[in-house]
Design a protein around this motif. Sequence first.
Motif, PDB file in Angstrom:
ATOM      1  N   THR A   1      -4.037  -9.500   8.294  1.00 41.61           N
ATOM      2  CA  THR A   1      -3.537  -8.316   9.071  1.00 41.61           C
ATOM      3  C   THR A   1      -3.717  -8.412  10.514  1.00 41.61           C
ATOM      4  OG1 THR A   1      -5.762  -7.348   9.187  1.00 41.61           O
ATOM      5  CG2 THR A   1      -4.324  -6.788   7.069  1.00 41.61           C
TER       6      THR A   1
ATOM      7  N   ARG B   1       1.371  -8.153   8.405  1.00 39.68           N
ATOM      8  CA  ARG B   1       0.516  -9.429   7.651  1.00 39.68           C
ATOM      9  C   ARG B   1       1.177 -10.554   8.109  1.00 39.68           C
ATOM     10  NH1 ARG B   1      -3.312  -7.969   4.060  1.00 39.68           N
ATOM     11  NH2 ARG B   1      -3.156  -5.823   3.356  1.00 39.68           N
TER      12      ARG B   1
ATOM     13  N   GLN C   1      -1.684 -13.522   4.576  1.00 39.25           N
ATOM     14  CA  GLN C   1      -1.983 -12.021   4.448  1.00 39.25           C
ATOM     15  C   GLN C   1      -2.972 -11.497   5.347  1.00 39.25           C
ATOM     16  OE1 GLN C   1       0.238 -10.233   2.439  1.00 39.25           O
ATOM     17  NE2 GLN C   1       0.946 -12.177   2.203  1.00 39.25           N
TER      18      GLN C   1
END
Length: 182
Positions: free
Chosen positions: A141, A178, A139
């Motif tokens: 970014t 992500r 996850q």
Amino acid sequence: ETGFGTGLNFFTTWRRLNELNQQTSKKIKLTFTSFEKFPLSRLDLNRALSLWPELAELTGEFIEQYPAQLEQKNQFKLANGNITLNLLIGDVNQLIPKLELNQANLIQAWYLDGFSPAKNPKMWSNELFQQLARLSISQATISTFTVAGFIRRGLQAVGFRLEKSTYQGKKTEILTGRYQQN
């Protein structure tokens, strides 16, 4: 970050961290790692950063520590030790494979170089994209001003889920996403 430049991404991240720390009793610390092939001199960096007076308190602390001659690996301790900037000087494609991070220190957010791939095509390689995935938490970014198709496809191939987002100013779109571990 794959291109430190004037450090604007770093300083805006630092400023945002300060805002978040004012809202909580538990202080958040930041370790920011950036690569730069062509670092600015202290004088040029100071001149460039003077264009953002709203960041002067932060940039001033950094400039005080910025040496006349950078090493390949530079570490700056800022904000009473709550912020660590690791500034690695050289070609990101040569340096990033040597970067070893333990599971607890994987990258949570990536800023990709702000210049068009046409200005630095050798940087935007499949090997770089693989290294970004290797060093990312699930996850993590990612954001970049470039929306070039080969970059989007390359990042998607290593597990980043991307979307174009609208942006104000001269650039009408940016790429954000992500990391979804494969």
